[in-house]
Design a protein around this motif. Structure first.
Motif, PDB file in Angstrom:
ATOM      1  N   LYS A 124       0.267   5.953  -1.136  1.00 50.12           N
ATOM      2  CA  LYS A 124      -0.134   6.869  -0.956  1.00 50.12           C
ATOM      3  C   LYS A 124       0.284   8.353  -1.621  1.00 50.12           C
ATOM      4  O   LYS A 124       1.300   8.547  -0.541  1.00 50.12           O
TER       5      LYS A 124
ATOM      6  N   TRP B  42       0.856  -1.136   0.180  1.00 51.28           N
ATOM      7  CA  TRP B  42      -0.212  -0.111   0.248  1.00 51.28           C
ATOM      8  C   TRP B  42       1.064   1.429  -0.119  1.00 51.28           C
ATOM      9  O   TRP B  42       1.743   1.068   0.385  1.00 51.28           O
TER      10      TRP B  42
ATOM     11  N   GLN C 207      -4.966  14.228  -3.059  1.00 53.00           N
ATOM     12  CA  GLN C 207      -4.598  12.621  -3.192  1.00 53.00           C
ATOM     13  C   GLN C 207      -3.437  12.820  -4.874  1.00 53.00           C
ATOM     14  O   GLN C 207      -4.685  13.330  -6.015  1.00 53.00           O
ATOM     15  N   LEU C 208      -3.153  12.088  -5.373  1.00 51.89           N
ATOM     16  CA  LEU C 208      -2.372  12.087  -6.663  1.00 51.89           C
ATOM     17  C   LEU C 208      -2.684  10.360  -6.934  1.00 51.89           C
ATOM     18  O   LEU C 208      -3.372  10.333  -7.945  1.00 51.89           O
ATOM     19  N   MET C 209      -2.869   9.440  -5.999  1.00 54.47           N
ATOM     20  CA  MET C 209      -2.508   7.960  -6.229  1.00 54.47           C
ATOM     21  C   MET C 209      -2.336   7.711  -4.818  1.00 54.47           C
ATOM     22  O   MET C 209      -1.661   7.848  -4.310  1.00 54.47           O
ATOM     23  N   GLN C 210      -2.934   6.596  -4.389  1.00 54.76           N
ATOM     24  CA  GLN C 210      -3.402   5.834  -3.319  1.00 54.76           C
ATOM     25  C   GLN C 210      -3.592   4.041  -3.886  1.00 54.76           C
ATOM     26  O   GLN C 210      -5.060   3.906  -4.710  1.00 54.76           O
ATOM     27  N   LYS C 211      -2.717   3.290  -4.024  1.00 52.23           N
ATOM     28  CA  LYS C 211      -3.471   1.669  -4.304  1.00 52.23           C
ATOM     29  C   LYS C 211      -2.602   1.050  -3.884  1.00 52.23           C
ATOM     30  O   LYS C 211      -1.328   1.198  -2.866  1.00 52.23           O
TER      31      LYS C 211
ATOM     32  N   MET D  67       0.440  -1.547  -5.003  1.00 48.89           N
ATOM     33  CA  MET D  67       1.068  -1.788  -6.314  1.00 48.89           C
ATOM     34  C   MET D  67       1.694  -3.351  -5.816  1.00 48.89           C
ATOM     35  O   MET D  67       1.806  -3.763  -5.046  1.00 48.89           O
TER      36      MET D  67
ATOM     37  N   GLU E  95       5.593  -2.703 -10.039  1.00 46.65           N
ATOM     38  CA  GLU E  95       4.934  -2.193 -10.232  1.00 46.65           C
ATOM     39  C   GLU E  95       5.258  -0.822 -10.113  1.00 46.65           C
ATOM     40  O   GLU E  95       6.067  -0.979  -9.002  1.00 46.65           O
TER      41      GLU E  95
ATOM     42  N   THR F  27       3.525   5.259   3.197  1.00 46.34           N
ATOM     43  CA  THR F  27       3.690   3.998   3.690  1.00 46.34           C
ATOM     44  C   THR F  27       3.888   3.224   4.492  1.00 46.34           C
ATOM     45  O   THR F  27       4.170   4.182   5.305  1.00 46.34           O
TER      46      THR F  27
ATOM     47  N   TYR G  46       0.263  12.548  -2.391  1.00 46.19           N
ATOM     48  CA  TYR G  46      -0.674  13.757  -2.971  1.00 46.19           C
ATOM     49  C   TYR G  46       0.128  14.977  -2.811  1.00 46.19           C
ATOM     50  O   TYR G  46       1.552  14.869  -2.018  1.00 46.19           O
TER      51      TYR G  46
ATOM     52  N   TYR H 244       5.398   3.536 -10.255  1.00 50.42           N
ATOM     53  CA  TYR H 244       4.536   5.111 -10.097  1.00 50.42           C
ATOM     54  C   TYR H 244       5.620   5.991 -10.861  1.00 50.42           C
ATOM     55  O   TYR H 244       6.431   6.065  -9.693  1.00 50.42           O
TER      56      TYR H 244
END
Length: 296
Positions: free
Chosen positions: A206, A204, A214-218, A220, A224, A239, A208, A226
């Motif tokens: 995130k 996980w 928020q720019l991205m949160q997931k 990964m 992968e 994180t 911002y 980013y």
């Protein structure tokens, strides 16, 4: 035929002593049954209204309250029955308590579960204790998940120390080589591409900006990547596994943000901020050099 006169209050012995009432008061079970009959109700009607099994209703009317699963059940069933035939609940409950108080034995049936269709029943003490322990375990597990994934936070003391170390490193004058001039620090392109690559699966993270947008949160996946948007204002990262990401700035690998023991939050991830961090360990730098040579 005896000349002894009829005594409505009791039977007389030869010496005139009274041996007892000819018509003793009905026990509580008979009272319930009489109220049921007076209202032209059957046992099936009572069972339908109270959801009490037929066998328990029959035992109650026979006054065999000690055969019910337990004292609490007997009193609860009695109150439900009384309610169905419009008798005073508390009065009936008290009579049942008195009847059970004089019982010659304690019910031997061990209740291992309770029927949901019998509203007067309650769980046993063992079952209640087991439910409490299970609830505590679930609560603790839920708190661990909440702490690890939803609100990971860096150790304040470690982050402060890292910030102080970075400040001291920036303020310290560059070391001079013997017989030479001070080496100049490599220029950092503020628009250099910042890329995070997951080195483990399902991690996980995130991203911002400085205003919290928020720019991205997931979560990964392994391998992968980013890329932090070049136009993001003061981008930051959050994180719980900073050690699970490889970070490059303009293609150059920089030191990881931390270890697996400490989560990080509000750490700047601009090209300048990342390049200002301590250098990559020697083993990593050597590996990077070998990879570059192989590609060449």
């Amino acid at each position: 035929m005896s000349d002894t006169p009829f005594n409505a209050g009791g039977a007389s012995s030869e010496d005139g002593a009274t041996t007892g009432d000819l018509f003793p008061p009905a026990h509580v079970g008979e009272r319930l049954a009489s109220a049921r009959v007076a209202r032209s109700l059957t046992l099936n009607d009572i069972a339908s209204r109270t959801r009490i099994p037929m066998r328990h209703l029959e035992a109650m009317e026979a006054g065999k309250f000690e055969t019910l699963p337990g004292r609490t059940y007997a009193i609860g069933f009695g109150k439900a029955y009384a309610r169905a035939v419009e008798l005073p609940e508390e009065e009936i409950a008290q009579q049942i308590r008195e009847a059970l108080g004089g019982a010659s034995h304690v019910p031997t049936r061990e209740v291992t579960q309770f029927d949901l269709d019998e509203p007067s029943k309650v769980p046993s003490a063992k079952l209640a204790l087991l439910a409490a322990v299970t609830g505590a375990v679930i609560l603790l597990a839920g708190f661990g998940i909440w702490r690890s994934y939803l609100f990971p936070a860096a150790n304040v003391e470690e982050l402060a120390q890292a910030a102080d170390a970075a400040s001291a490193s920036d303020a310290a004058p560059p070391k001079r080589k013997a017989g030479g001039t001070a080496p100049s620090a490599p220029a950092v392109d503020p628009k250099a591409e910042v890329v995070f690559t997951a080195t483990e699966d399902n991690i996980w993270i995130k991203f911002y900006d400085g205003e919290g947008k928020q720019l991205m949160q997931k979560q990964m996946a392994l391998g992968e990547q980013y890329t932090v948007p070049a136009d993001a204002v003061n981008p930051q990262v959050w994180t719980g596994r900073p050690d699970a990401f490889e970070i490059t700035v303009g293609g150059r690998t920089v030191a990881p943000l931390g270890t697996s023991e400490v989560a990080v939050k509000d750490v700047p991830v601009t090209a300048a901020a990342l390049m200002a961090r301590p250098a990559v360990p020697a083993a990593t730098a050597s590996q990077e050099s070998r990879s570059a040579s192989t590609e060449g």
